[in-house]
Write an enzyme that holds these catalytic residues in place. Sequence first.
Site, mmCIF file in Angstrom:
data_model
loop_
_atom_site.group_PDB
_atom_site.id
_atom_site.type_symbol
_atom_site.label_atom_id
_atom_site.label_comp_id
_atom_site.label_asym_id
_atom_site.label_seq_id
_atom_site.Cartn_x
_atom_site.Cartn_y
_atom_site.Cartn_z
ATOM 1 N N ASN A 8 5.261 66.558 21.239
ATOM 2 C CA ASN A 8 5.654 65.527 22.038
ATOM 3 C C ASN A 8 7.266 65.222 21.862
ATOM 4 O OD1 ASN A 8 5.281 64.245 19.386
ATOM 5 N ND2 ASN A 8 4.562 62.544 20.428
ATOM 6 N N CYS A 9 8.037 66.105 21.066
ATOM 7 C CA CYS A 9 9.132 65.996 20.947
ATOM 8 C C CYS A 9 10.121 66.554 22.042
ATOM 9 C CB CYS A 9 9.507 66.653 19.484
ATOM 10 S SG CYS A 9 11.274 66.891 19.222
ATOM 11 N N ASP A 10 10.924 65.846 22.632
ATOM 12 C CA ASP A 10 11.562 66.225 23.775
ATOM 13 C C ASP A 10 12.536 67.618 23.324
ATOM 14 O OD1 ASP A 10 10.677 64.493 25.587
ATOM 15 O OD2 ASP A 10 12.361 63.196 25.146
ATOM 16 N N ARG A 13 10.562 70.499 23.157
ATOM 17 C CA ARG A 13 10.038 71.034 24.189
ATOM 18 C C ARG A 13 10.986 71.896 24.885
ATOM 19 N NH1 ARG A 13 7.521 65.758 27.213
ATOM 20 N NH2 ARG A 13 6.793 64.831 25.416
#
Length: 103
Positions: A8-10, A13
């Site tokens: 869930n880390c931008d 991603r």
Amino acid sequence: MRLYGLKNCDTCRKAMKALENAELVDVRADGVPPEVMARAFAEFGDALMNTRSTTWRGLDADERQKPVLELLAEHPALMKRPLIDVEGTLYLGWSKDVQAALG
């Protein structure tokens, strides 16, 4: 190619999108193998620790004094992300330099 980070880390991603052949290893769920973490610490030192994270801010003064590798084992989300392993060569973060090296 393995990318150690959080699903869930931008930033992770973005790296995964750019590195189509990378395998994401979620550090919260699966951890980082101790030998990889030791190599990363030998190469990057204290830069391996993300002292701007929410997790870091939640630690008390005594916990912050622990050795880096011990802290990262207890709190994997403290690791600067992503840590990318390409056939034994390590890259930390998703800076322009890392993008150029892997692009």
